[in-house]
Design an enzyme around this catalytic site. Structure first.
Site, PDB file in Angstrom:
ATOM      1  N   GLU A 139       0.816  -1.221   0.000  1.00  0.00           N
ATOM      2  CA  GLU A 139       0.000   0.000   0.000  1.00  0.00           C
ATOM      3  C   GLU A 139       0.848   1.269   0.000  1.00  0.00           C
ATOM      4  O   GLU A 139       0.366   2.351  -0.307  1.00  0.00           O
ATOM      5  CB  GLU A 139      -0.970   0.012   1.181  1.00  0.00           C
ATOM      6  CG  GLU A 139      -0.281   0.168   2.531  1.00  0.00           C
ATOM      7  CD  GLU A 139      -1.245   0.258   3.714  1.00  0.00           C
ATOM      8  OE1 GLU A 139      -2.456   0.294   3.513  1.00  0.00           O
ATOM      9  OE2 GLU A 139      -0.729   0.295   4.847  1.00  0.00           O
ATOM     10  N   GLY A 140       2.122   1.150   0.373  1.00  0.00           N
ATOM     11  CA  GLY A 140       3.017   2.303   0.335  1.00  0.00           C
ATOM     12  C   GLY A 140       3.377   2.701  -1.095  1.00  0.00           C
ATOM     13  O   GLY A 140       4.136   3.651  -1.298  1.00  0.00           O
TER      14      GLY A 140
END
Lengths: 318, 258
Positions: free
Chosen positions: B53-54
Site C-alpha cells: 500500500e506504500g
C-alpha cells in the site's frame, strides 16, 4: 462558508510570487499553525514523517488540533501524549505494526477525550485527492458493505451513468499541510525521492503548506530534475531546513528507522503509561530548544549506521 | 522418519504459500502473509508480483531488508515502481490485484473482519488501530485470504463493527454494491476454511495434521458449516520450514517452535 468555496478563495488570494520563504522551524510553525487547526502531516506510518515540525508544535503548545493523515505514526503518538489533539481523521493509528496497538492512542480514544474518525486508506487518500482536484467529492467502491460509513458519514450514491452503487468521500481541505521532503529550494519547489504517499495531494488540498527538507538546494538543481518536483513553489508558505527531520523514523535514501529509539519509548510506555510518554517529551521535546539541539541527543554512530543502510536500500546493494 | 515440529503460524504460512498461483499480483501487508509470499516465491510461484500500500511494486524480498511496515523504506527494496498510495490502491480497484491478504481482531460467520474497535464507537472498550488498507483489500482485490490465529475470541458470530467486508450477510456482497472480488479462504494455525456459495457462511475446508474437529470448534465462537468431506492439510515439508526460518531467524514474524 463551504470548505471548497473558502479553500478556492484562499488560493485566489494567495501571493503566488516566487519569493524566498526560508525561515526557522519556530517561525514557520508560529506563523502557519494555529490552535484549532486541521493539520495534515506527510508520510504514511513510516518514511518522511514531519517529526521536527511536530516537536516544534508541541513546544509551542498548539492545542485543539484535528490531525488528518492517511496512516498515523510516532508523530501523532507524541501529539496525543502531549494532549494537543481533539480529533484524528485517518485510516489507522498506532506507532508501527511491530509494536501493536498504541497505549496512548487507546487511552485517549477509549476515554472519549479524542475522536477517531476512521476511513479506509483509499477513502482518506481520495478525500485529499478530491480537495487537490478542487472538487467536492470522489467516488469509490471501497467501504461499501462495511460499517465505516456509519461512523465517518460517507454517503452511498448512485452513479448517474451506470446506476452502480458507490461511496462518495468528501473533499478534505486542511488548514495547513506539513510535509517533510528530501530536497527543496528556498521558494518551496519540493522533490520527494521514493514513495510519495498522499503528499502531493495534501499540499494541493491545504490552504497553507510548510515544507521541511533534509537539504535546501539551488533552484538550478530543481530545474535539472523538474520531473521529480511534486510540489510547485506557489503552493508553499514556508521552507525549513531540517536535516534528519524524520528522526526517529526513516527517510528514503537518507536514513533508516532508529528502531532502538522507538523501541525504548514503547517499552517505557508499556511500563509507565502516559507518565513515561511525558518523560520522553520532557527529555526530547520540551527540554531542547530546537531541532538542532534535539539532534545532539542522538548517538552519532547509531545514526551513521542508519544512513548507510538507507543508501543500501535506495541503491539496491546486496 | 522423525516427525517435524512446527507452530500454528508456520503451517498457516505454508498453506498460504501453497494457495497462490504463479504470475499473479498479491497485495499484502508485512508480517506472516509477507513471509508466506516470500516462501511462495522461493518454491511455488517465482514470478509472483508483490504490491504494498506504500506504493511499492514488485520489491525483492531478500530477507536482508525485511520491511517492518508496507510503508517503510525497506518495503521498496529493488522495486520496479514506487508510486503513490492512491495509485496502487486504484490499481486494485481497477482489477489488477489477484490476491489480497488481511488479518483481524474479530472475524464473523460471513467472513467480515473487525480491526476498528470493540464496544461503542464514541467510547470504545478497546480501540484498535483501524482499517489501514484492509477495507480496501477486502473490497477491491479479486480474491481475499484471511490469515489469523485460531482463537475463540476472534471467531465471533457477529463482529462489533465491519471494518472489512467478507460476504457481509446472507444477502451477499453484490446486494451491498460490492460487485467485484470475493473472500476466498481463512487460514489459521488449526484449519483452512472457505465459504458456502449459497449460504455465504464460513465453511470448514481442511484440518491441519493431528487437529481434530472438536479442537477447531472449541476454539470458535460460531459453528462453521461442516462439509461431508473434510480434507487434511498436507504437512509442512522440511524445505518449507527451513526457508521460513532462514528468512526470519528470530521468529519475529512467524513464530518458531519453543
Amino acid at each position: 462558508m463551504m470548505d471548497l468555496i473558502e479553500a478556492r478563495k484562499v488560493a485566489e488570494q494567495r501571493d503566488h510570487s516566487m519569493k524566498d520563504k526560508l525561515m526557522s522551524m519556530d517561525e514557520a510553525v508560529r506563523k502557519y499553525v494555529k490552535n484549532g487547526d486541521t493539520v495534515a502531516l506527510s508520510s504514511a506510518n513510516y518514511n518522511r514523517l514531519a517529526m521536527a515540525a511536530v516537536r516544534e508544535m508541541i513546544r509551542q503548545n498548539i492545542r485543539d488540533l484535528t490531525i488528518a493523515k492517511t496512516l498515523c505514526s510516532f508523530d501523532v503518538e507524541l501529539l496525543l501524549a502531549a494532549g494537543l489533539v481533539k480529533k484524528v481523521i485517518s485510516s489507522w493509528t498506532s506507532i508501527g505494526v511491530v509494536w501493536g496497538v498504541s497505549r496512548i492512542f487507546r487511552m485517549r480514544v477509549e476515554s472519549g477525550e479524542v475522536e477517531f474518525e476512521e476511513w479506509s486508506n483509499l477513502g482518506i487518500n481520495l478525500r485529499f485527492k478530491a480537495a487537490a482536484m478542487g472538487v467536492p467529492f470522489l467516488p469509490t467502491f471501497a467501504m461499501l458493505g462495511s460499517d465505516l460509513p456509519k461512523v465517518n458519514k460517507a454517503m452511498t450514491i448512485t452513479c448517474p451513468y451506470t446506476g452502480l452503487k458507490l461511496i462518495a468521500v468528501p473533499a478534505l481541505f486542511p488548514d495547513v499541510a506539513i510535509i517533510h521532503v528530501q530536497r527543496a529550494d528556498k521558494y518551496g519547489n519540493a522533490i520527494i525521492d521514493g514513495p510519495v504517499f498522499a503528499d502531493p495531494d495534501i499540499a494541493r488540498a491545504a490552504k497553507h503548506v510548510i515544507i521541511t527538507a533534509e537539504e535546501i538546494v539551488d533552484t538550478n538543481e530543481i530545474r535539472r530534475e523538474a520531473d521529480k518536483t511534486c510540489i510547485p513553489f506557489f503552493l508553499v508558505d514556508a521552507v525549513v531546513c531540517a536535516p534528519f527531520g524524520s528522526h526517529p523514523y526513516d527517510c528514503f535514501g537518507y536514513y533508516d528507522i532508529d528502531y532502538e529509539h522507538v523501541d525504548d519509548y514503547v517499552n517505557a510506555v508499556k511500563e509507565g503509561k502516559l507518565e513515561a510518554a511525558q518523560e520522553y517529551l520532557q527529555e526530547y521535546v520540551y527540554g531542547v530548544k530546537d531541532h538542532f539541539e534535539y539532534l545532539q541527543k542522538i548517538p552519532l554512530e547509531r545514526v551513521l549506521a542508519k544512513v548507510h543502510r538507507a543508501k543500501a536500500i535506495r541503491y539496491g546493494w546486496e | 522418519m522423525t516427525e517435524l515440529r512446527y507452530t500454528g503460524a508456520e503451517i498457516a504460512a505454508v498453506v498460504a504459500a501453497r494457495s497462490v498461483e504463479d504470475n499473479k499480483v498479491v497485495f499484502t501487508g508485512t508480517g506472516l502473509p509477507l513471509m508466506a509470499m516470500a516462501l511462495a516465491q522461493r518454491l511455488y510461484a517465482p514470478n509472483l508480483v508483490i504490491v504494498f500500500e506504500g506504493g511499492q511494486v514488485q520489491p525483492i524480498l531478500s530477507g536482508k531488508y525485511t520491511p517492518f511496515s508496507p510503508n517503510d523504506i525497506r518495503a521498496g527494496y529493488k522495486a520496479v515502481m514506487l508510486a503513490s498510495t492512491t495509485d496502487v490502491l486504484c490499481l486494485m480497484q481497477r482489477g489488477h490485484v489477484d490476491y489480497g491478504f488481511i488479518s483481524g481482531a474479530q472475524i464473523d460467520q460471513y467472513g467480515n473482519v473487525n480491526t476498528s474497535f470493540i464496544g461503542d464507537y464514541r467510547k470504545p472498550k478497546v480501540r484498535l488501530p483501524g482499517s489501514g488498507g484492509a477495507n480496501d483489500i477486502a473490497s477491491l482485490a479479486s480474491k481475499v485470504i484471511i490469515i489469523t490465529r485460531h482463537e475463540k475470541r476472534r471467531f465471533v458470530e457477529k463482529v462489533d463493527f465491519i471494518t472489512s467486508p467478507g460476504n457481509v450477510d446472507e444477502k451477499g456482497r453484490e446486494y451491498h454494491g460490492l460487485i467485484f472480488g470475493k473472500p476466498l479462504l481463512i487460514i489459521t494455525g488449526l484449519a483452512v476454511m472457505d465459504y458456502h456459495p449459497e449460504l455465504k457462511r464460513v465453511r470448514l475446508k481442511a484440518l491441519h495434521p493431528g487437529v481434530t474437529l472438536e479442537q477447531v470448534l472449541d476454539n470458535m465462537g460460531f459453528k462453521p458449516i461442516i462439509p461431508d468431506k473434510i480434507e487434511v492439510t498436507k504437512p509442512p515439508t522440511e524445505e518449507e520450514l527451513r526457508i521460513l526460518r532462514e528468512m526470519d531467524p528470530e521468529g519475529r514474524w512467524v513464530e518458531h517452535p519453543k
